[in-house]
Design a protein around this motif. Structure first.
Motif, PDB file in Angstrom:
ATOM      1  N   LEU B 142      49.509  38.139  20.160  1.00  0.00           N
ATOM      2  CA  LEU B 142      49.302  38.360  21.479  1.00  0.00           C
ATOM      3  C   LEU B 142      50.642  39.001  22.475  1.00  0.00           C
ATOM      4  O   LEU B 142      50.433  39.330  23.391  1.00  0.00           O
ATOM      5  CB  LEU B 142      48.974  37.005  22.234  1.00  0.00           C
ATOM      6  CG  LEU B 142      47.390  36.681  22.127  1.00  0.00           C
ATOM      7  CD1 LEU B 142      47.430  35.730  20.970  1.00  0.00           C
ATOM      8  CD2 LEU B 142      46.894  36.396  23.322  1.00  0.00           C
ATOM      9  N   VAL B 153      48.883  45.188  22.062  1.00  0.00           N
ATOM     10  CA  VAL B 153      47.792  44.336  22.508  1.00  0.00           C
ATOM     11  C   VAL B 153      46.893  45.096  23.421  1.00  0.00           C
ATOM     12  O   VAL B 153      47.229  46.125  23.608  1.00  0.00           O
ATOM     13  CB  VAL B 153      48.501  43.009  23.197  1.00  0.00           C
ATOM     14  CG1 VAL B 153      49.206  42.397  22.245  1.00  0.00           C
ATOM     15  CG2 VAL B 153      49.112  43.706  24.467  1.00  0.00           C
ATOM     16  N   ASN B 154      45.853  44.304  23.534  1.00  0.00           N
ATOM     17  CA  ASN B 154      44.673  44.995  24.486  1.00  0.00           C
ATOM     18  C   ASN B 154      45.140  44.695  25.877  1.00  0.00           C
ATOM     19  O   ASN B 154      44.843  43.467  26.367  1.00  0.00           O
ATOM     20  CB  ASN B 154      43.250  44.458  24.240  1.00  0.00           C
ATOM     21  CG  ASN B 154      42.193  44.963  24.969  1.00  0.00           C
ATOM     22  OD1 ASN B 154      42.564  45.744  25.681  1.00  0.00           O
ATOM     23  ND2 ASN B 154      41.002  44.133  24.844  1.00  0.00           N
ATOM     24  N   ARG B 156      43.921  45.358  28.623  1.00  0.00           N
ATOM     25  CA  ARG B 156      42.520  45.059  29.423  1.00  0.00           C
ATOM     26  C   ARG B 156      42.075  43.812  29.279  1.00  0.00           C
ATOM     27  O   ARG B 156      41.297  43.247  30.209  1.00  0.00           O
ATOM     28  CB  ARG B 156      41.474  45.863  28.898  1.00  0.00           C
ATOM     29  CG  ARG B 156      41.826  47.325  29.513  1.00  0.00           C
ATOM     30  CD  ARG B 156      40.228  48.301  29.075  1.00  0.00           C
ATOM     31  NE  ARG B 156      39.872  48.402  27.847  1.00  0.00           N
ATOM     32  CZ  ARG B 156      38.758  48.785  27.399  1.00  0.00           C
ATOM     33  NH1 ARG B 156      38.030  49.313  28.305  1.00  0.00           N
ATOM     34  NH2 ARG B 156      38.396  48.709  26.334  1.00  0.00           N
ATOM     35  N   SER B 157      42.841  43.026  28.413  1.00  0.00           N
ATOM     36  CA  SER B 157      42.342  41.749  28.191  1.00  0.00           C
ATOM     37  C   SER B 157      43.107  40.649  29.273  1.00  0.00           C
ATOM     38  O   SER B 157      44.249  40.555  29.160  1.00  0.00           O
ATOM     39  CB  SER B 157      42.524  40.942  26.988  1.00  0.00           C
ATOM     40  OG  SER B 157      42.165  39.871  26.689  1.00  0.00           O
ATOM     41  N   PRO B 158      42.251  39.780  29.980  1.00  0.00           N
ATOM     42  CA  PRO B 158      42.940  38.883  30.688  1.00  0.00           C
ATOM     43  C   PRO B 158      43.918  37.706  29.966  1.00  0.00           C
ATOM     44  O   PRO B 158      44.781  37.104  30.429  1.00  0.00           O
ATOM     45  CB  PRO B 158      41.899  37.985  31.412  1.00  0.00           C
ATOM     46  CG  PRO B 158      40.711  38.983  31.326  1.00  0.00           C
ATOM     47  CD  PRO B 158      40.877  39.705  30.103  1.00  0.00           C
ATOM     48  N   LEU B 159      43.520  37.613  28.708  1.00  0.00           N
ATOM     49  CA  LEU B 159      44.367  36.747  27.943  1.00  0.00           C
ATOM     50  C   LEU B 159      45.963  37.222  27.556  1.00  0.00           C
ATOM     51  O   LEU B 159      46.748  36.478  27.645  1.00  0.00           O
ATOM     52  CB  LEU B 159      43.901  36.297  26.536  1.00  0.00           C
ATOM     53  CG  LEU B 159      42.327  35.946  26.644  1.00  0.00           C
ATOM     54  CD1 LEU B 159      41.992  35.487  25.338  1.00  0.00           C
ATOM     55  CD2 LEU B 159      42.658  34.475  27.348  1.00  0.00           C
ATOM     56  N   VAL B 160      45.910  38.543  27.476  1.00  0.00           N
ATOM     57  CA  VAL B 160      47.372  39.210  27.479  1.00  0.00           C
ATOM     58  C   VAL B 160      47.963  39.359  28.826  1.00  0.00           C
ATOM     59  O   VAL B 160      49.175  38.823  28.961  1.00  0.00           O
ATOM     60  CB  VAL B 160      47.093  40.689  27.146  1.00  0.00           C
ATOM     61  CG1 VAL B 160      48.615  41.396  27.350  1.00  0.00           C
ATOM     62  CG2 VAL B 160      46.654  40.741  25.613  1.00  0.00           C
ATOM     63  N   PHE B 242      41.587  35.082  36.286  1.00  0.00           N
ATOM     64  CA  PHE B 242      40.833  36.400  35.527  1.00  0.00           C
ATOM     65  C   PHE B 242      40.230  36.003  34.249  1.00  0.00           C
ATOM     66  O   PHE B 242      39.506  36.795  33.931  1.00  0.00           O
ATOM     67  CB  PHE B 242      41.865  37.503  35.556  1.00  0.00           C
ATOM     68  CG  PHE B 242      42.466  38.105  37.015  1.00  0.00           C
ATOM     69  CD1 PHE B 242      43.550  38.645  37.303  1.00  0.00           C
ATOM     70  CD2 PHE B 242      41.235  38.057  37.978  1.00  0.00           C
ATOM     71  CE1 PHE B 242      43.873  39.183  38.263  1.00  0.00           C
ATOM     72  CE2 PHE B 242      41.705  38.728  39.193  1.00  0.00           C
ATOM     73  CZ  PHE B 242      42.895  39.318  39.427  1.00  0.00           C
ATOM     74  N   ASP B 243      40.962  34.995  33.499  1.00  0.00           N
ATOM     75  CA  ASP B 243      40.286  34.644  32.216  1.00  0.00           C
ATOM     76  C   ASP B 243      38.752  34.462  32.518  1.00  0.00           C
ATOM     77  O   ASP B 243      38.021  34.751  31.531  1.00  0.00           O
ATOM     78  CB  ASP B 243      40.920  33.585  32.151  1.00  0.00           C
ATOM     79  CG  ASP B 243      42.277  33.388  31.128  1.00  0.00           C
ATOM     80  OD1 ASP B 243      42.856  32.602  30.942  1.00  0.00           O
ATOM     81  OD2 ASP B 243      42.643  34.641  30.987  1.00  0.00           O
ATOM     82  N   PHE B 244      38.301  33.898  33.616  1.00  0.00           N
ATOM     83  CA  PHE B 244      37.165  33.743  33.929  1.00  0.00           C
ATOM     84  C   PHE B 244      36.336  34.935  34.747  1.00  0.00           C
ATOM     85  O   PHE B 244      35.267  35.381  34.270  1.00  0.00           O
ATOM     86  CB  PHE B 244      36.878  32.518  34.601  1.00  0.00           C
ATOM     87  CG  PHE B 244      37.534  31.305  33.811  1.00  0.00           C
ATOM     88  CD1 PHE B 244      38.728  30.865  34.506  1.00  0.00           C
ATOM     89  CD2 PHE B 244      37.144  30.989  32.677  1.00  0.00           C
ATOM     90  CE1 PHE B 244      39.406  29.741  33.971  1.00  0.00           C
ATOM     91  CE2 PHE B 244      37.832  29.933  32.109  1.00  0.00           C
ATOM     92  CZ  PHE B 244      38.883  29.358  32.612  1.00  0.00           C
ATOM     93  N   VAL B 246      36.908  38.104  35.065  1.00  0.00           N
ATOM     94  CA  VAL B 246      36.784  39.297  34.458  1.00  0.00           C
ATOM     95  C   VAL B 246      35.639  39.552  33.393  1.00  0.00           C
ATOM     96  O   VAL B 246      35.001  40.225  32.918  1.00  0.00           O
ATOM     97  CB  VAL B 246      38.054  39.484  33.671  1.00  0.00           C
ATOM     98  CG1 VAL B 246      38.015  40.848  32.698  1.00  0.00           C
ATOM     99  CG2 VAL B 246      39.086  39.978  34.713  1.00  0.00           C
ATOM    100  N   SER B 247      35.171  38.026  32.962  1.00  0.00           N
ATOM    101  CA  SER B 247      33.960  38.160  32.086  1.00  0.00           C
ATOM    102  C   SER B 247      32.690  38.345  32.911  1.00  0.00           C
ATOM    103  O   SER B 247      32.769  38.261  34.013  1.00  0.00           O
ATOM    104  CB  SER B 247      34.064  36.675  31.577  1.00  0.00           C
ATOM    105  OG  SER B 247      33.522  35.853  32.069  1.00  0.00           O
ATOM    106  N   LEU B 248      31.666  38.434  32.276  1.00  0.00           N
ATOM    107  CA  LEU B 248      30.411  38.714  32.861  1.00  0.00           C
ATOM    108  C   LEU B 248      29.444  37.446  32.767  1.00  0.00           C
ATOM    109  O   LEU B 248      28.207  37.434  33.265  1.00  0.00           O
ATOM    110  CB  LEU B 248      29.585  39.991  31.952  1.00  0.00           C
ATOM    111  CG  LEU B 248      29.572  39.603  30.549  1.00  0.00           C
ATOM    112  CD1 LEU B 248      28.655  38.565  29.942  1.00  0.00           C
ATOM    113  CD2 LEU B 248      28.668  41.187  30.188  1.00  0.00           C
ATOM    114  N   TRP B 252      31.158  32.349  36.025  1.00  0.00           N
ATOM    115  CA  TRP B 252      32.815  32.960  35.864  1.00  0.00           C
ATOM    116  C   TRP B 252      32.968  34.050  36.657  1.00  0.00           C
ATOM    117  O   TRP B 252      34.073  34.170  37.030  1.00  0.00           O
ATOM    118  CB  TRP B 252      32.850  33.117  34.358  1.00  0.00           C
ATOM    119  CG  TRP B 252      33.229  31.683  33.478  1.00  0.00           C
ATOM    120  CD1 TRP B 252      32.704  30.559  34.004  1.00  0.00           C
ATOM    121  CD2 TRP B 252      33.843  31.784  32.314  1.00  0.00           C
ATOM    122  NE1 TRP B 252      33.238  29.776  32.879  1.00  0.00           N
ATOM    123  CE2 TRP B 252      33.764  30.539  31.957  1.00  0.00           C
ATOM    124  CE3 TRP B 252      34.131  32.887  31.437  1.00  0.00           C
ATOM    125  CZ2 TRP B 252      34.216  30.100  30.469  1.00  0.00           C
ATOM    126  CZ3 TRP B 252      34.665  32.631  30.010  1.00  0.00           C
ATOM    127  CH2 TRP B 252      34.569  30.933  29.870  1.00  0.00           C
TER     128      TRP B 252
END
Lengths: 1032, 459
Positions: B142, B153-154, B156-160, B242-244, B246-248, B252
């Motif tokens: 990560l 890494v990606n 765009r991903s909130p995990l990053v 944003f972990d939540f 940003v998802s659809l 969340w």
């Protein structure tokens, strides 16, 4: 005897040569790595001094360190040993295909067996075979795993009839002892088998039994349709099992029958059924089902009525009454015996007694008459197999005669079926003979009567009076343990043989792999015993089964061809290669309506009424069938298409009944019928008659193996024994609640769409007015992201909801193709089943009698994939051909992708599911697909390995991939062609046309995921004014 | 400077306390042998942490399946714990940094403990994203490190974003806290009675001499860190939210999440500070430094953030209804009435209803009550994350995929383990580090050079 080298519990063999213990290969292997230590041990044995030089010491010391370090590695190092003498036709990495016949049941569908490096890994229907035309049902797909069943017997046993433990025995001893019994026999020799229809196999059986006095073959199937043949004889004078032409039935009325799950030719029926459901020229078939519970066929009906099993006869008679007496149709209207037999069944009276709304019978009769000659009334099924099953069949025959369906959708002469020849009466006669001590030697093969017969049938007791009982099943099952010997037979994929599922349609069975264990084919055993005991003509010949088979074909089958191939060997090789030899004239397949023998109506009488509050109906589960393959973990974890339950059978009750009796989902009840009481959990099932409790047979095996034992209860034992038949429906029942409630292993807890844009449906009338009827709320949404460009191929899929019958064939094909693991009951309860494609089953309307729709749900390969944006390590990406790829070795398992998937099609490896796989199950893996380790996400890949193979093939031929060059595994096996896959960039491809279809929609389109799968709306052939469920 | 301030606003600390008292009172707990109570608590905490370690072992050996995760609820206790702990950390940073910039002198009593709490909470938090993934041994993927496969890494991903946020947060907080401790370590070094204490505190104090130049650097660095840490209070938990958001997923996917989560973080953080500080001040006899006024001020902050959180709850429900989106409406309806409804209502009670007691001065200054309230608030905030995560996941778009999450013993054990780790670290901190910032407290004394109060007691 295990060939190959062992690595702990696993047995690997690198080649057929190694497997056969070819001396050169063994020597090579011995020498390759272990020279010095071997020399050391040899020297030690001989008492010699072994000189170890410093160099050797360092080498050994170095080796020791390496081994110690290697022991700390996570996975053992496996070596690939190339072939020394490569077997012909095996190119590592390229599959070899063999044509054969499926052994999942006795339907005899033609298959193509895909083998890799000498191992069958996948079965596909043989497109050239007229029975299944390239399709294969769920059970057929699963049957490849049975080859690698670790609980198959691996050598012969001497059994002692369960007095003590069975003992291993060698073939010579077994043969000598049994041949001795045969040689000195004075009583009857009986071959008790399941349905066998291959001409050479039957000839062998005939010659074998012919060699002994008073000897015969008795056919007993756990699920048999004997009442059909008996009714055919009574009504028309020929005792046959017809070939039912569901593909020609534009109106279908089912009376307690489930041809899509329990029919004697399921794949053929499903194909025919599905073809009529497709919308063509704004029309489709009409299917009406009257049944006590909700079966798979009933779930696919346009109109479904819950009736008591004994009332099915009344319904049939009521329809006949309407047609003959009220409407005066058909010549039989003038027959006094007909009118006499039907006079008490006026529609109004029947409707009232049975609980149907007024006008139902007239509506059904009218619909049938309009499509006379193009309809079918079909009533053979376990739910209709009450004590009055024969009467129901006779009335059904009467109806089909009146409706002129006989000869049109019922083929009685051109190519009738041999797919189910077992009858209750044969078996009962055998048991009587056994009891009387007339049977001296009994051979049992391909049937398990100790499991599937109720105790009161007396089979187990009667065995005591048989001197020698030999089981030729494949394991120490319930029947085998009561025998004297087990001579384990081969799996069909290891066997030679033949099949004639329908008259004139022949196919061969050829082995796709050598024997895995020290077993011997059934026919080979028969021949060996005949030869050893010098039994008759057969005993004098020294011929192998393969040669006998070939000889039979040369003598009996070869002449049937219309003189095209003049050389028998050419014919034989062609038959082996093509997999089918069809002598049936399929150009004109209609026959005249037969004359109905009105004396048959003398059998009819009003069924006895019961005062029981509840009646027990046994039914055939679509996945387990008669329980023969319960050690097949794929099948055990496959959800029942209607209940979505796995790993056990349940007592199904209607919602009203559950409310009345205060029963909760999963509550254990004690059911008593006849002599047996069993504890079983309850499942509340919509669409059932409130006075019916339904339990599936085919469960509760005691000696199937590690997977099948103790799963569910054996409901076969509840069958009621009469003098001339067994009844499986309308059985007396007592139900007693307990306080215990258990969690059920269901794959789908919720059944309603909650008005979400997931499925759209309309009635046929609405569709006729507007082809896009039913769809609403679709918007063309703008996207922030630039569109993906697809310069080459763009893979997409289309799924026709009208065609999908929910049979699970696609699920099993995908499991076989993609190495999808099985998780077990406990994990299914937790909600961790791994299917990449699942069939979502939604109810709508009245909970007491809902409408049902099946929707295959798999990765939608969205263009705006929500999963792709959130994976932190870029383990899921979009490729240039429209696929959403899952890169297993990059996935660290954060599982955000699954959280963000609105379709919830992603599956996570919660454990190392393949860690404790018993040998030889590991041989079943498809080498083209990665086996995933724990902690990694997986999902449907649109069979990317097949896409790649097709592209490589096309590239080698210097062209582009054409539509139809390859199929995804699910598409390939779907019996109703509900799934279409191909290149959306090709305007002529089937899938492009489907994407343009006015019925087309995408699931949850409002989320703007831009799915690559187009679904076609479900159109039901029922009036649009009728509210669903109000017709019962 | 401090004397003038004290003349205008009421004294924070008892005017009779002088600098010597401060040194004596605050360093004494670090010099005494551990009390029986401390030992008992320590053993319990270590035991709990040990259970957590056992869970980690089982997780790595057998797989993530030992927990209750399933399809569709793929995140539950672990992510709840992660958000819970990282949220708690925010109070410490707020007290250390934001209140510093806002010149709220009363922060000086609690900022050391609060900042320590932040460090330990972040340590606990950081473990969870590593442990919850399927292949934790590859968790380093990560991070965007240079590699032969040229893989990024990606972004765009909130995990990053979490990776950056957590690592930044941990680094800044650690340095900030440590830097503040340097003069205090020096004090302990100078008082050390044994050679080993002198050596250890000597190393930790990095050669502090107490010269004007050292103090100058100290003040400048402190200001700098405060400035760096301040935006983190808002950004870190926004990134976690944003972990939540940003998802659809309905439940969340909501723009209110960043301020809602930040408010919630401060809310739970202050409550945890209360939970730690109330017993600590009693048993280490620090009541004159962490006075009732300090506690009352914290309760006011708790009340304000509780109302912000309550507003967010109500607004979410309103928007779900107002939007007419069937998925949104269902999700919130299910949250309040579905399978997990009892947890939702308990959360509401603990987070929104109970803190309203702090409108009343009597309750704001009632120590046992505020302790109970702080515990309930933490229960409520843990439940809030649980409710958000699990109720949104367990029934989302496709009804056939709906399921329920049932925690297993290992879900509970890892949660217990994280508390064990946290309290182990905090108890160690309380024992060996000065729990109140000596240097800064001396800065708010009224009579810093006055008569030694406790002169008789120690010689």
């Amino acid at each position: 005897m295990q060939n190959g080298h062992s690595n702990g519990n696993k047995i690997y063999w690198g080649s057929l040569a190694e497997y056969r213990q070819d001396p050169e290969i063994l020597k090579k292997q011995e020498e390759e790595f272990y020279s010095k230590p071997q020399a050391f041990f040899e020297a030690a044995e001989q008492g010699k001094e072994f000189e170890v030089s410093r160099r050797d010491l360092l080498k050994i010391g170095g080796a020791a360190i390496v081994f110690a370090a290697a022991a700390c590695a996570r996975r053992p190092v496996e070596k690939i040993v190339p072939y020394l003498n490569a077997p012909e036709q095996i190119v590592p990495g390229k599959p070899t295909w063999y044509a054969s016949t499926c052994g999942g049941c006795s339907a005899g569908c033609g298959i193509l067996v895909k083998t890799r490096e000498g191992r069958p890994i996948k079965l596909e229907g043989n497109p050239a075979h007229s029975l299944n035309k390239g399709k294969l049902c769920a059970r057929g797909q699963a049957s490849v795993l049975d080859l690698y069943d670790p609980d198959r017997a691996r050598h012969p046993y001497k059994v002692f009839r369960s007095q003590t433990e069975p003992q291993k025995i060698d073939w010579q001893t077994a043969d000598s002892e049994i041949a001795y019994s045969l040689g000195t026999v004075k009583g009857e020799v009986v071959l008790l088998t399941g349905t066998i229809h291959g001409p050479a196999r039957l000839r062998l059986i005939r010659e074998f039994t012919g060699a002994f006095p008073k000897s015969r073959q008795v056919v007993y199937d756990a699920l048999s349709f004997g009442e059909i043949a008996k009714a055919q004889e009574t009504c028309y004078g020929n005792s046959i099992l017809p070939r039912y032409r569901f593909d020609r039935a534009e109106t279908l009325v089912l009376l307690g029958a489930d041809p899509l799950s329990e029919g004697h030719s399921v794949t053929e029926f499903a194909q025919g059924f599905g073809s009529q459901r497709k919308i063509r020229d704004k029309s489709m078939s009409k299917v009406i089902s009257f049944e006590p519970a909700m079966s798979l066929s009933g779930a696919n009906a346009d109109l479904h009525y819950s009736v008591r099993p004994k009332d099915l006869f009344k319904v049939a008679s009521g329809i006949a009454h309407q047609l003959v007496i009220i409407d005066g149709r058909s010549g039989l209207a003038n027959e006094p015996s007909v009118t006499r037999a039907l006079k008490d069944f006026s529609p109004a009276k029947v409707e009232e007694e049975v609980g149907l709304s007024h006008g139902t019978i007239e509506m059904v009769a009218d619909g049938l008459w309009k499509k006379r000659g193009k309809g079918l009334v079909y009533s053979a099924g376990m739910a209709s197999r009450t004590s009055a099953a024969l009467e129901l069949q006779i009335t059904t025959n009467l109806l089909n005669t009146i409706l002129e369906n006989d000869g049109q959708t019922i083929d009685y002469g051109s190519s009738p079926s041999n797919q189910s020849s077992g009858t209750h009466s044969q078996m009962q006669a055998l048991i009587a003979d056994m009891k009387a001590g007339k049977v001296e030697v009994l051979f049992i093969h391909g049937t398990n009567p100790a499991y599937s017969l109720p105790d009161s049938a007396g089979f187990i007791d009667a065995l005591k009076n048989v001197k020698t009982v030999v089981s030729l099943n494949d394991r120490l099952d319930e029947t085998s343990v009561l025998c004297d010997y087990l001579l384990p037979s081969l799996h069909i994929l290891e066997s030679w043989g033949d099949a004639q599922p329908q008259k004139g349609l022949y196919s061969l069975i050829q082995p796709a792999i050598g024997k895995l264990h020290d077993n011997r084919g059934f026919e080979e055993s028969i021949l060996a015993l005949a030869q050893k005991s010098k039994a008759g003509k057969l005993g004098e010949r020294q011929i192998s089964w393969h040669d006998y088979l070939k000889e039979t074909w040369q003598q009996e089958i070869y002449q049937k061809q219309r003189g095209i191939l003049t050389d028998f060997d050419e014919f034989w090789n062609s038959a082996l290669r093509v997999g089918v030899f069809d002598t049936v004239d399929r150009t004109n397949e209609a026959l005249p309506v037969r004359k109905f023998r009105v004396q048959a109506l003398a059998y009819l009488r009003m069924p006895e009424s019961t005062t029981d509050e509840l009646g027990l109906v046994l039914y055939t589960p679509a996945m387990q069938y008669d329980g023969r393959a319960n050690n097949n973990s794929w099948l055990m974890e496959m959800p029942d298409p209607v209940t979505k339950m796995t790993w056990e059978n349940l007592a199904l009750v209607a919602p009203k009944t559950a409310e009345r009796l205060g029963l909760k989902e999963g509550q254990i009840v004690n059911l008593t019928s006849g002599e047996m009481t069993s504890a079983i959990p309850v499942h509340i099932q919509p669409g059932m008659h409130p006075e019916v409790v339904a339990v599936a047979v085919g469960w509760g095996r005691g000696k199937a193996g590690r997977v099948g034992d103790k799963a569910g209860i054996n409901a076969f034992k509840w069958a009621k024994v009469y003098s001339d038949k067994w009844a499986f429906s309308a059985l007396p029942l007592k139900l007693e609640k307990t306080e215990k409630i258990v969690r059920l292993a269901t794959t789908q807890e919720h059944h309603s769409i909650h008005q979400r844009p997931i499925i759209y449906e309309a009635s046929l009338d609405e569709y006729k007015e507007d082809p896009s009827a039913g769809k609403h709320g679709e918007e063309k949404l703008a996207s922030m992201w630039p569109e993906h460009k697809y310069d080459g191929y763009r893979w997409g899929m289309g799924i026709d909801l009208n065609s999908c019958i929910g049979c699970n064939a696609c699920m099993l094909a995908c499991q076989a193709e993609n190495n999808v693991p099985v998780v077990g009951k406990e994990q299914v309860i937790r909600g961790r089943e791994m299917s990449w494609i699942r069939i979502d089953r939604y109810y709508s309307g009245n909970p007491e009698n809902p409408e049902v729709v099946h929707q295959p749900m798999l990765c939608q390969h969205c263009e705006n994939a929500p999963c792709e944006t959130v994976c932190p390590v870029i383990a899921t990406v979009h490729n240039e051909e429209g696929l959403n790829l899952q890169i297993y070795n990059r996935c660290v398992g954060t599982r955000y992708c699954s959280n963000n998937c609105p379709y919830k099609v992603r599956r996570f490896n919660w454990f190392e599911f393949t860690k404790d796989l018993a040998s030889p199950l590991d041989l079943a893996f498809n080498p083209d697909v990665t086996v995933r380790e724990k902690g990694v996400m997986e999902k449907c890949t649109f069979c990317t390995q097949r896409i790649r193979s097709a592209k490589e093939q096309a590239k080698a031929e210097g062209r582009k991939v054409k539509d139809g060059d390859f199929q995804t595994a699910c598409q390939q096996t779907c019996p109703t062609d509900a799934i279409v896959f191909g290149d959306l960039n090709d305007p002529e491809s089937k899938v492009s046309k489907m994407a343009q279809d006015e019925r087309g929609f995408r699931v949850l389109e409002i989320l703007n995921t831009k799915s690559s799968i187009t679904y076609l709306t479900k159109i039901r052939n029922r009036p649009k004014t009728e509210k669903a469920g109000e017709h019962s | 400077m401090s004397v003038i301030d004290q003349k205008i606003s009421p004294p924070l600390i008892d005017p009779n306390i002088n600098m010597g008292d401060v040194t004596f009172d605050i360093s004494r707990p670090t010099e005494k042998k551990p009390s029986k109570l401390w030992l008992a608590l320590f053993i319990l905490s270590v035991g709990a942490a040990g259970i957590g370690a056992l869970t980690v072992y089982k997780l790595l050996e057998i797989g993530t399946g030992i927990t209750g995760w399933n399809h569709p609820v793929m995140w539950a206790f672990f992510i709840t714990n992660m958000v819970f702990w990282i949220g708690i950390g925010h109070a410490g940073t707020l007290i250390s940094a934001i209140l510093f910039l806002l010149r709220q002198r009363w922060r000086t009593s609690i900022n050391r403990s609060a900042e320590a709490m932040t460090i330990f909470a972040v340590i606990c938090a950081v473990l969870f994203p590593v442990l919850h993934i399927g292949r934790p041994w590859l968790g380093f993927w990560l991070f965007p490190y240079p590699n032969e496969r040229l893989l990024w890494v990606n972004f765009r991903s909130p995990l990053v974003w979490d990776v950056f946020a957590f690592s930044t947060y941990f680094t800044i907080s650690l340095f900030f806290w440590f830097q503040g401790l340097i003069p205090d370590f020096a004090t302990l070094r100078d008082q050390a009675k044994t050679a080993i204490r002198k050596k250890i505190y000597g190393i930790l104090s990095l050669g502090w001499t107490g010269s004007v130049r050292d103090w100058n650097h100290y003040e400048k660095a402190y200001l700098l860190f405060a400035g760096l840490a301040t935006p983190l209070v808002l950004s870190v938990h926004s990134v976690v939210s944003f972990d939540f958001s940003v998802s659809l997923l309905p439940g969340w996917h909501s723009t209110i999440f960043p301020p809602y989560f930040v408010a919630g973080a401060i809310f739970s953080g202050f409550a945890m500070v209360m939970t730690l500080v109330i017993p600590m001040r009693k048993y280490f006899k620090l009541e004159e430094y962490i006075t009732l006024n300090h506690l009352e001020l914290m309760n006011k902050i708790i009340l304000v953030t509780s109302m912000m959180v309550g507003y967010s709850y109500l607004f979410e429900f309103f928007i779900a209804w107002y939007s007419e989106n069937p998925f949104e409406r269902f999700t919130y309806w299910n949250r309040a009435t579905g399978h997990y409804a009892p947890f939702f209502w308990l959360m509401f009670l603990c987070n929104v209803v109970v803190p309203q007691l702090f409108w009343f001065k009597k309750f704001r200054r009632h120590i046992p009550l505020m302790f109970v309230v702080s515990l309930l608030v933490n229960v409520g905030m843990w439940l809030e994350r649980f409710v958000i995560i699990v109720t949104s996941l367990h029934r989302d778009f496709t009804p056939t995929a709906w399921g329920t999450f049932k925690p297993t013993v290992w879900d509970y054990s890892i949660t217990l383990g994280s508390f064990g780790l946290f309290f182990t670290l905090f108890l160690l901190f309380a024992k060996f580090f000065p729990t109140v910032s000596l240097a800064e407290i001396k800065g708010v004394l009224v009579n810093p050079a006055g008569k030694k109060k406790g002169e008789e007691a120690h010689g």
